[in-house]
Design an enzyme around this catalytic site. Structure first.
Site, PDB file in Angstrom:
ATOM      1  N   CYS A   1      -5.298  -3.334   2.276  1.00  0.00           N
ATOM      2  CA  CYS A   1      -5.052  -3.419   3.722  1.00  0.00           C
ATOM      3  C   CYS A   1      -6.321  -3.598   4.545  1.00  0.00           C
ATOM      4  O   CYS A   1      -6.950  -4.639   4.506  1.00  0.00           O
ATOM      5  CB  CYS A   1      -4.229  -2.205   4.154  1.00  0.00           C
ATOM      6  SG  CYS A   1      -3.279  -2.564   5.668  1.00  0.00           S
TER       7      CYS A   1
ATOM      8  N   LYS B   1      -9.376   2.663  -2.057  1.00  0.00           N
ATOM      9  CA  LYS B   1      -9.660   2.000  -0.776  1.00  0.00           C
ATOM     10  C   LYS B   1     -10.946   2.538  -0.130  1.00  0.00           C
ATOM     11  O   LYS B   1     -11.078   3.747   0.091  1.00  0.00           O
ATOM     12  CB  LYS B   1      -8.469   2.215   0.166  1.00  0.00           C
ATOM     13  CG  LYS B   1      -8.566   1.487   1.497  1.00  0.00           C
ATOM     14  CD  LYS B   1      -7.293   1.745   2.313  1.00  0.00           C
ATOM     15  CE  LYS B   1      -7.228   0.950   3.596  1.00  0.00           C
ATOM     16  NZ  LYS B   1      -5.996   1.235   4.356  1.00  0.00           N
TER      17      LYS B   1
ATOM     18  N   GLU C   1       0.852  -1.199   0.000  1.00  0.00           N
ATOM     19  CA  GLU C   1       0.000   0.000   0.000  1.00  0.00           C
ATOM     20  C   GLU C   1       0.892   1.255   0.000  1.00  0.00           C
ATOM     21  O   GLU C   1       1.976   1.244   0.603  1.00  0.00           O
ATOM     22  CB  GLU C   1      -0.844  -0.053   1.286  1.00  0.00           C
ATOM     23  CG  GLU C   1      -1.781   1.094   1.517  1.00  0.00           C
ATOM     24  CD  GLU C   1      -2.554   0.914   2.846  1.00  0.00           C
ATOM     25  OE1 GLU C   1      -2.229  -0.010   3.638  1.00  0.00           O
ATOM     26  OE2 GLU C   1      -3.488   1.691   3.093  1.00  0.00           O
TER      27      GLU C   1
HETATM   28  C1  ACM Z   1      -4.116  -0.092   7.053  1.00  0.00           C
HETATM   29  O1  ACM Z   1      -5.221  -0.235   6.525  1.00  0.00           O
HETATM   30  N1  ACM Z   1      -3.098   0.409   6.401  1.00  0.00           N
HETATM   31  C2  ACM Z   1      -3.899  -0.498   8.455  1.00  0.00           C
END
Ligand code: ACM
Length: 267
Positions: free
Chosen positions: A146, A113, A38
């Protein structure tokens, strides 16, 4: 096909150094699908908006995207990477914690995201791209980022849309995900590639430590590759993505046909 990940210590604010590190780690590797962590261009722990303006880029257009497109062409591969995305609309910038998929032919797909973790809520707009699956050379590829793992609906949506492989760029700070992805892989009968980062982001307003342990599961929950919590490496393993198409658990249970959506409470 050969799938894998790069695990490395993304340096905050050092886009060029991060690109050089990815080049170095992939130099002698061959792969068809590679997943990077990420925010692999920028680093994770933002402290001010100016940093986002400086370190973000429009998908497919900035230095990091151009590097990925070049690498995908050179390696004849598909690459998925987390990146700090800027979108400019009506003269105003919005920032997304996104994942870009680039192909050897130069195609660019983006996932933004949805489930923002902690201070990400200060800096980023929640994703508006939806969870989509892309057919790349006959392989169905989905992306989530993530903390999306904590919401089983994310992986489930991708699997129901036909994903064979879920690419999961990560900057994990809690210790659960690497083990939990066993369940995401098994319950959806998919391959999962969690590419996590190592090291720390140390800023004036605090620091965050990342847990490494990047991991690939097959649809039966077997671990195909797993890194330790510090090593920077590119790890590749060979799979047959087609085995993710068969959702039969045994002769009488099919993971998707045995669902009862009328009894599930999703709102
Ligand atoms: C995250 O979603 N980077 C903990």
């Amino acid at each position: 096909m050969k799938i894998g990940y790069v695990q490395f210590n993304v340096e905050f604010g050092e886009v060029r150094k991060n690109i050089d590190k990815i080049s170095e780690l992939t130099h002698e590797k061959e792969f068809d699908l590679l997943v990077l962590p990420e925010l692999a261009n920028s680093g994770y722990k933002f402290s001010e908006t100016e940093e986002l303006e400086e370190l973000s880029e429009e998908a497919g257009k900035g230095e990091f995207s151009r590097f990925l497109l070049k690498l995908a062409k050179e390696k004849s591969a598909t690459i998925v990477a987390g990146f700090c995305e800027k979108e400019i609309k009506d003269g105003k910038a919005k920032f997304f914690n996104s994942s870009i998929l680039v192909t050897k032919k130069g195609d660019v797909k983006v996932y933004r995201k949805i489930h923002l973790y902690y201070d990400e809520k200060i800096w980023f707009t929640p994703g508006d791209s939806g969870l989509n699956v892309f057919n790349i050379d006959g392989v169905e590829i989905g992306m989530m980022i993530c903390f999306d793992w904590f919401f089983p609906e994310s992986a489930r949506t991708l699997a129901l849309k036909g994903a064979q492989i879920i690419c999961h760029p990560s900057n994990l700070v809690m210790p659960y995900c690497q083990r939990a992805m066993f369940t995401r892989a098994l319950e959806n009968c998919v391959f999962t590639i969690t590419a996590n980062r190592t090291g720390k982001d140390v800023k004036k307003d605090g620091e965050l430590k990342f847990t490494g342990g990047s991991i690939i599961y097959d649809p039966k929950g077997n671990v195909l590759a797993n890194s330790d919590d510090i090593k920077e490496e590119c790890t590749i393993t060979e799979i047959n993505s087609k085995i993710a198409e068969n959702k039969n658990l045994n002769k009488k249970n099919n993971l998707f046909e045995d669902r009862y959506p009328e009894f599930y409470w999703l709102k």
